[in-house]
Design a protein around this motif. Structure first.
Motif, PDB file in Angstrom:
ATOM      1  N   VAL A   4      20.155   2.988  -9.503  1.00 28.34           N
ATOM      2  CA  VAL A   4      18.988   3.509  -8.790  1.00 28.34           C
ATOM      3  C   VAL A   4      19.061   3.016  -7.342  1.00 28.34           C
ATOM      4  CG1 VAL A   4      16.484   3.715  -8.762  1.00 28.34           C
ATOM      5  CG2 VAL A   4      17.677   3.404 -10.945  1.00 28.34           C
ATOM      6  N   ILE A   5      18.816   3.911  -6.357  1.00 31.73           N
ATOM      7  CA  ILE A   5      18.869   3.584  -4.915  1.00 31.73           C
ATOM      8  C   ILE A   5      17.587   4.106  -4.272  1.00 31.73           C
ATOM      9  CG2 ILE A   5      20.169   3.860  -2.763  1.00 31.73           C
ATOM     10  CD1 ILE A   5      22.618   4.562  -4.472  1.00 31.73           C
ATOM     11  N   TRP A   6      17.031   3.347  -3.354  1.00 30.94           N
ATOM     12  CA  TRP A   6      15.834   3.781  -2.612  1.00 30.94           C
ATOM     13  C   TRP A   6      15.935   3.300  -1.173  1.00 30.94           C
ATOM     14  CZ3 TRP A   6      16.105   0.193  -6.362  1.00 30.94           C
ATOM     15  CH2 TRP A   6      15.822  -1.144  -6.029  1.00 30.94           C
ATOM     16  N   GLU A   7      14.993   3.726  -0.395  1.00 31.03           N
ATOM     17  CA  GLU A   7      14.958   3.360   1.036  1.00 31.03           C
ATOM     18  C   GLU A   7      13.980   2.227   1.211  1.00 31.03           C
ATOM     19  OE1 GLU A   7      13.214   5.909   4.378  1.00 31.03           O
ATOM     20  OE2 GLU A   7      15.329   6.508   4.327  1.00 31.03           O
ATOM     21  N   ALA A   8      14.375   1.174   1.966  1.00 29.12           N
ATOM     22  CA  ALA A   8      13.497   0.017   2.169  1.00 29.12           C
ATOM     23  C   ALA A   8      12.227   0.432   2.889  1.00 29.12           C
ATOM     24  CB  ALA A   8      14.230  -1.067   2.948  1.00 29.12           C
ATOM     25  N   LEU A   9      11.099  -0.225   2.538  1.00 29.82           N
ATOM     26  CA  LEU A   9       9.824   0.078   3.203  1.00 29.82           C
ATOM     27  C   LEU A   9       9.812  -0.500   4.607  1.00 29.82           C
ATOM     28  CD1 LEU A   9       7.245  -0.589   0.354  1.00 29.82           C
ATOM     29  CD2 LEU A   9       7.802   1.622   1.369  1.00 29.82           C
ATOM     30  N   PRO A  10       9.169   0.184   5.528  1.00 27.80           N
ATOM     31  CA  PRO A  10       8.979  -0.408   6.864  1.00 27.80           C
ATOM     32  C   PRO A  10       7.976  -1.554   6.792  1.00 27.80           C
ATOM     33  CG  PRO A  10       7.749   1.624   6.659  1.00 27.80           C
ATOM     34  CD  PRO A  10       8.549   1.513   5.397  1.00 27.80           C
ATOM     35  N   ALA A  11       7.774  -2.265   7.903  1.00 29.09           N
ATOM     36  CA  ALA A  11       6.815  -3.376   7.947  1.00 29.09           C
ATOM     37  C   ALA A  11       5.419  -2.880   7.634  1.00 29.09           C
ATOM     38  CB  ALA A  11       6.857  -4.059   9.308  1.00 29.09           C
ATOM     39  N   SER A  63       0.815  -1.237   0.000  1.00 27.61           N
ATOM     40  CA  SER A  63       0.000   0.000   0.000  1.00 27.61           C
ATOM     41  C   SER A  63       0.835   1.267   0.000  1.00 27.61           C
ATOM     42  CB  SER A  63      -0.921  -0.003   1.232  1.00 27.61           C
ATOM     43  OG  SER A  63      -0.144  -0.162   2.420  1.00 27.61           O
ATOM     44  N   VAL A  64       2.171   1.143   0.124  1.00 21.32           N
ATOM     45  CA  VAL A  64       3.020   2.332   0.254  1.00 21.32           C
ATOM     46  C   VAL A  64       4.090   2.276  -0.827  1.00 21.32           C
ATOM     47  CG1 VAL A  64       4.587   3.597   1.781  1.00 21.32           C
ATOM     48  CG2 VAL A  64       2.603   2.416   2.731  1.00 21.32           C
ATOM     49  N   ALA A  65       4.422   3.477  -1.376  1.00 27.73           N
ATOM     50  CA  ALA A  65       5.497   3.570  -2.367  1.00 27.73           C
ATOM     51  C   ALA A  65       6.832   3.767  -1.656  1.00 27.73           C
ATOM     52  CB  ALA A  65       5.236   4.728  -3.311  1.00 27.73           C
ATOM     53  N   PRO A  66       7.941   3.253  -2.205  1.00 29.46           N
ATOM     54  CA  PRO A  66       9.258   3.491  -1.609  1.00 29.46           C
ATOM     55  C   PRO A  66       9.597   4.987  -1.617  1.00 29.46           C
ATOM     56  CG  PRO A  66       9.330   1.687  -3.185  1.00 29.46           C
ATOM     57  CD  PRO A  66       8.003   2.344  -3.343  1.00 29.46           C
ATOM     58  N   LYS A  67      10.447   5.395  -0.637  1.00 26.25           N
ATOM     59  CA  LYS A  67      10.824   6.798  -0.500  1.00 26.25           C
ATOM     60  C   LYS A  67      12.331   6.940  -0.726  1.00 26.25           C
ATOM     61  CE  LYS A  67       7.006   7.872   2.546  1.00 26.25           C
ATOM     62  NZ  LYS A  67       6.515   7.464   3.802  1.00 26.25           N
ATOM     63  N   ARG A  68      12.723   8.265  -0.817  1.00 27.39           N
ATOM     64  CA  ARG A  68      14.131   8.629  -0.964  1.00 27.39           C
ATOM     65  C   ARG A  68      14.764   7.910  -2.158  1.00 27.39           C
ATOM     66  NH1 ARG A  68      16.461  11.396   3.142  1.00 27.39           N
ATOM     67  NH2 ARG A  68      18.507  10.462   2.734  1.00 27.39           N
ATOM     68  N   VAL A  69      14.090   7.990  -3.294  1.00 26.22           N
ATOM     69  CA  VAL A  69      14.597   7.374  -4.518  1.00 26.22           C
ATOM     70  C   VAL A  69      15.610   8.300  -5.171  1.00 26.22           C
ATOM     71  CG1 VAL A  69      13.993   6.473  -6.787  1.00 26.22           C
ATOM     72  CG2 VAL A  69      12.415   6.155  -4.863  1.00 26.22           C
ATOM     73  N   ARG A  70      16.808   7.755  -5.505  1.00 30.30           N
ATOM     74  CA  ARG A  70      17.867   8.539  -6.116  1.00 30.30           C
ATOM     75  C   ARG A  70      18.430   7.742  -7.307  1.00 30.30           C
ATOM     76  NH1 ARG A  70      18.608   8.178  -0.917  1.00 30.30           N
ATOM     77  NH2 ARG A  70      20.488   6.892  -0.993  1.00 30.30           N
ATOM     78  N   ALA A  71      19.007   8.487  -8.250  1.00 27.90           N
ATOM     79  CA  ALA A  71      19.600   7.832  -9.430  1.00 27.90           C
ATOM     80  C   ALA A  71      20.830   8.583  -9.859  1.00 27.90           C
ATOM     81  CB  ALA A  71      18.597   7.785 -10.577  1.00 27.90           C
ATOM     82  N   ARG A  72      21.819   7.854 -10.374  1.00 26.32           N
ATOM     83  CA  ARG A  72      23.010   8.498 -10.933  1.00 26.32           C
ATOM     84  C   ARG A  72      23.446   7.719 -12.170  1.00 26.32           C
ATOM     85  NH1 ARG A  72      28.170   6.491 -10.073  1.00 26.32           N
ATOM     86  NH2 ARG A  72      28.278   4.573  -8.834  1.00 26.32           N
ATOM     87  N   SER A  73      24.003   8.512 -13.106  1.00 26.60           N
ATOM     88  CA  SER A  73      24.490   7.907 -14.345  1.00 26.60           C
ATOM     89  C   SER A  73      25.867   7.318 -14.092  1.00 26.60           C
ATOM     90  CB  SER A  73      24.553   8.965 -15.457  1.00 26.60           C
ATOM     91  OG  SER A  73      25.116   8.402 -16.608  1.00 26.60           O
TER      92      SER A  73
END
Length: 1010
Positions: free
Chosen positions: A823-830, A805-815
């Motif tokens: 691509v890097i993101w923050e794991a979802l909580p429980a 029900s929740v989208a991942p946060k703190r999504v970042r990308a670098r070439s």
């Protein structure tokens, strides 16, 4: 030298004259004249009567007409072409008659058969005025006469009624006689009134003439009353008929009512099928007339007022036909001639004889009696061409033959003694004395210079043959036969050589052998060195052709050995082998039986006697054992579901060679089977039998449950259940389907669903009350028309879950490079929902949905590399968590741009030199274009040939030193590197083992190879 003929006469041998080689060259007929009938006004006005004979020298010809020789020298209308007589400007009076051709040469002359020349014509009717009217009452019978004009040749008749082309049609009331041409009307009717014209056709000249019309008038004095038949047309009392001719008998009667005509033979013999009735029985036709058709025939005309009959006898006659003729004959002077010829015919033919076309009469040595000619003692003047003549009043036939009377001194030119004759000691020797001589010569034999006398061992036969029994070495000598007649003397000489008997020293023996093996059958001899020897082999009575059968048979051994090698023996090589030894003087043989053993032949007539749902009772007949007893059988089966033939279990488990039945067990129900049987013996397995007729096992309830029961996933409020379908061969009958049973874990009651589609392997149960990701007990069973089968074991399956029900946060990308983004993101909580992994979606432009790409990574990872991208391109990216229900909400899109591409040029002008184990490399720098990433350094890659290993060195300079092993070969490549990635590699440089070289190579450019 003097010849002791007194002694000769005491022990004389009479030699037959040799006539087999005489060639008869007197004239013989190739084509004889045939009867001709020509139209008197023939357009070409020419007739050709054929005549041709053969002989050497070629025969000459002469012709006679009515027995008188035709003088062609003074006849401008007649001449010959070959032997054929050609007559021009035909004249009926001069040319009509019987012609005969004579062929003659220096050997003599022969007469041809006789041939008649006739002329066909048809005159016009004399009077062309209208004929007198015929007055007749209705119901009365009438005859209208035709009275054909003068003619020659066969006629046919028709009648015209009133005007052409209205021809009178024949039926039971009207008849046209083809004998007289008259028209007969049995009972006149008013429609018959009119003018009648007779039409006469000559079948040879095809001429046609018409008579004057004859009016038929109906009288006015009443109608004729009924009266009995009166036969107006009937055949003669006596009808002569030639063999094989067509006989036609006519019969027609006047009468009121119209009479019916019938036929019979007075003997009571029924008519054969060939006899035809025509023209309402007015004509009886007998084709191919034979002796048995002769007899009295009766025609009966009948109506209700009475009947009348006419009779006549058909007599059979036949011209002569040869039964026996004489053949060309050569006889010696003073021999006796006897010739006999026989012919049949009716009446019985008489015989006469001709010599060179002249009558032969009985006088002196010549006797003629009943077709037989005999001459008691021939002399040279009796030579010539003879003909036997058979004649009766219906024909005359000739048979020809040549008589050659021979007179010659003896000659051995065609039958000399062999110069050297070899004979085995103890055998019987035959020396033939066969001179050609006419009359036959008297002969005697000499051994050396001594005249041979009869003894117990020496026989002198009357035909001149000398036989010596139980010959010994003492009989070896020169033998001469001397022959004499009144015309001269001749002799022939040969030498007799007596040899020792030949012995067989090594014989073949009876053998047993396995198919495919090779053997040698010995056949060796000891023999007299003076003899020529030949060996041959026969197999089962047929001579072996070593050229044609070279694949298997070969003669081996020397001059006194006839060994037979048989390679790659086959079953059909079993049998009797005979070695035949032929020498100049004798023939010997020795034999052996060869038994070839092979795997058994195929059994036959495999039959399914009885079948259940799992067993089949089979029977079969044995094949050939091929020389080795059958020890057992293997049963094989095939179904539409197997790959080829498979061995099957049987009762008894082992089927021995004496059994011809077995029960196959372990079969699947409701499957179509074919069975075959393979026999075994000590040699091996044989060929399989033909397949049995396809037979289906009986049906039964399923005995196999579905396997791999599981499931899960799906969308909200669904329970997805899956299983492995039961194969068709295990469904055991028609009407197959699945029973799905499930219940929440911890409950008792099962919910059931039935699926009748056999190929389905998934079932989805939908219900809004199903909680997400809830465990269920699940089992799947099978059924068919016979009932339900077993269920699978219970499996634990979860209902569908909800998406995260929740989208991942703190999504970042670098070439990372021109083709890669990290691509890097923050794991979802429980969460309340399960998270099985993350999904990264990327695209170039929101307006181009076909550019969307997707990367999924399972587990609790928070980084992913996206590769295979375009260089120097803006990409948008979004991340979502997923589980079995699918992906959850996506993060807000971010974007990043891939690096510019690396330079697409390789380093150039590479120079190198080698000092010891140190390799120094120099190259020109690579300059990036505006659209390319700047060069940040260079990768130098020395690769070991042996291991394919690369140990890359990075440098930001355009020179490098490498320390290399002296025992390895190297492959070195240089490429530029940049933010956008690695550039194009240079051409590889090959460095071979340093220990192989002692020379320090100078610096070279580009890529030297040595």
């Amino acid at each position: 030298t003097s010849f002791p003929f007194k002694l000769l006469l005491l022990m004389a041998s009479i030699n037959q004259s040799c006539t087999e080689d005489v060639i008869f060259q007197g004239p013989r007929w190739r084509t004889e004249p045939s009867d001709l009938i020509l139209p008197i006004n023939s357009p070409d006005q020419q007739a050709t009567i054929t005549c041709a004979a053969e002989g050497s020298p070629p025969p000459q010809y002469r012709w006679s007409l009515n027995g008188t020789l035709i003088d062609l020298g003074n006849d401008y209308r007649r001449h010959m072409s070959g032997g054929s007589l050609i007559i021009s400007n035909l004249d009926k009076d001069q040319d009509t008659g019987v012609y005969q051709c004579t062929a003659f040469s220096t050997w003599g002359s022969i007469l041809s058969r006789r041939a008649s020349l006739q002329f066909a014509y048809l005159d016009n009717f004399k009077s062309q005025t209208v004929r007198s009217a015929v007055n007749v009452r209705e119901g009365q019978g009438v005859v209208l006469l035709c009275g054909p004009p003068a003619h020659s040749g066969e006629l046919s008749f028709a009648w015209i009624f009133n005007e052409y082309p209205h021809f009178v049609q024949q039926d039971s009331r009207r008849f046209i006689s083809q004998e007289t041409g008259s028209l007969y009307i049995a009972k006149v009717e008013p429609s018959d009134v009119g003018n009648y014209t007779c039409v006469v056709n000559n079948t040879v000249t095809r001429e046609k003439v018409l008579s004057s019309p004859t009016p038929l008038v109906l009288r006015s004095d009443g109608v004729m009353g009924e009266y009995e038949p009166k036969i107006e047309v009937h055949f003669p009392d006596s009808v002569p008929a030639a063999k094989e001719s067509v006989v036609k008998l006519e019969c027609f009667a006047l009468g009121n009512p119209v009479p019916e005509i019938s036929w019979r033979r007075t003997s009571g013999v029924p008519f054969p099928s060939k006899v035809k009735m025509k023209n309402s029985n007015g004509v009886l036709e007998i084709p191919n007339f034979q002796q048995e058709d002769a007899g009295t025939y009766e025609c009966t005309a009948e109506n209700r007022r009475g009947k009348n009959a006419a009779r006549g006898r058909i007599s059979f006659h036949a011209k002569p036909h040869w039964l026996q003729t004489m053949t060309d004959t050569a006889l010696s002077i003073e021999e006796k001639l006897f010739w006999e010829c026989k012919a049949n015919g009716k009446p019985k033919p008489s015989y006469s004889w001709l010599k060179n076309g002249e009558q032969v009469v009985t006088e002196g040595q010549v006797q003629i009696e009943n077709g037989a000619l005999s001459i008691a003692a021939l002399n040279l003047s009796d030579s010539g061409m003879y003909q036997c003549v058979a004649e009766n009043k219906h024909g005359i036939i000739y048979s020809s033959a040549q008589l050659m009377v021979l007179a010659s001194p003896p000659s051995f030119s065609k039958s000399p003694l062999r110069a050297l004759l070899k004979a085995r000691s103890g055998s019987e020797v035959t020396l033939e004395c066969k001179p050609q001589a006419s009359p036959p010569a008297i002969s005697l034999w000499k051994k050396g210079n001594e005249i041979l006398q009869r003894t117990e061992r020496i026989t002198l036969l009357s035909n001149g043959t000398l036989k010596i029994a139980n010959v010994t070495k003492r009989d070896a000598a020169t033998y001469t036969c001397i022959a004499k007649n009144q015309f001269g003397t001749a002799s022939t000489t040969g030498r007799l050589l007596v040899t020792e008997p030949t012995r067989i020293t090594m014989r073949p023996t009876n053998m047993e052998i396995i198919v495919g093996e090779s053997i040698v059958l010995p056949c060796q001899i000891a023999c007299d060195p003076a003899l020529d020897v030949s060996f041959s082999w026969a197999f089962n009575g047929q001579l072996i052709d070593f050229q044609r059968d070279s694949n298997h048979f070969e003669r081996v051994g020397g001059s006194i050995s006839g060994d037979l090698m048989i390679r790659n023996i086959q079953l059909n090589h079993g049998g009797k082998y005979v070695c035949v030894i032929e020498t100049d003087v004798e023939s010997l043989s020795t034999s052996a039986i060869l038994v070839v053993k092979g795997p058994p032949g195929p059994p036959d007539k495999v039959s399914v006697e009885e079948i259940t749902d799992s067993t089949a009772q089979l029977s079969w007949t044995p094949g050939r054992d091929n020389g080795s007893p059958i020890t057992g059988y293997i049963i094989q089966a095939r179904t539409p579901f197997t790959v080829g033939w498979q061995a099957v279990d049987t009762v008894p488990e082992v089927v021995n060679g004496n059994m011809l039945t077995a029960t196959v067990v372990g079969l699947n129900a409701w499957v179509e089977y074919e069975f075959r049987v393979v026999a075994r013996n000590a040699v091996g397995l044989g060929e399989p039998s033909p397949a049995s007729t396809k037979t289906r096992t009986e049906d039964t309830i399923p005995d196999t449950a579905p396997t791999d029961v599981g499931g899960g996933g799906g969308t909200k409020s669904e329970l997805v259940i899956t299983w492995e379908p039961v194969p068709e061969e295990l469904q055991n009958g028609e009407g197959f389907g699945y029973i799905i049973a499930f219940r929440p874990v911890g409950t008792v009651t099962w919910t059931r669903a039935v699926i009748s589609t056999t190929s389905v392997s998934r079932y989805v149960f939908r219900n809004d009350t199903i909680p997400p990701f809830s465990p269920f007990d699940v089992k799947v069973g099978a059924y068919n028309n016979r009932g339900e089968g077993p269920f699978s074991s219970i499996a634990n399956v979860y209902s569908a879950e909800e998406v995260p029900s929740v989208a991942p946060k703190r999504v970042r990308a670098r070439s990372v490079s021109a083709a890669q983004i990290e691509v890097i993101w923050e794991a979802l909580p429980a969460l309340a929902e399960r998270v099985l992994g993350y999904e990264v979606v990327y695209w170039e432009d929101d307006t181009k949905p076909d550019t969307i790409g997707k990367v999924r990574i399972s587990g609790n990872y928070t980084l992913v590399n996206i590769t295979g991208l375009k260089a120097n391109t803006v990409y948008y990216l979004s991340v979502a968590a997923f589980n079995t229900a699918g992906p959850g909400p996506q993060s807000a899109p971010i974007n990043t741009t891939t690096k510019k591409p690396p330079p697409d040029r390789a380093p150039l002008n590479i120079q190198w030199n080698m000092i010891g184990s140190t390799l120094t490399l120099h190259w020109d720098p690579v300059v990036a274009a505006e659209t390319e990433s700047k060069v940040t350094g260079y990768l130098v890659g020395p690769r070991l040939h042996r291991y394919n290993d690369i140990n890359t060195i990075l440098t930001n300079k355009t020179t490098v030193e490498l320390s290399l092993s002296t025992n390895d070969n190297y492959l070195i490549q240089i490429k530029a590197t940049s933010e956008g990635g690695d550039g194009v590699g240079s051409e590889p440089i090959h460095i071979h083992k340093l220990s192989e070289f002692t020379v320090v190579f100078p610096s070279l450019c580009c890529s030297p190879s040595f």
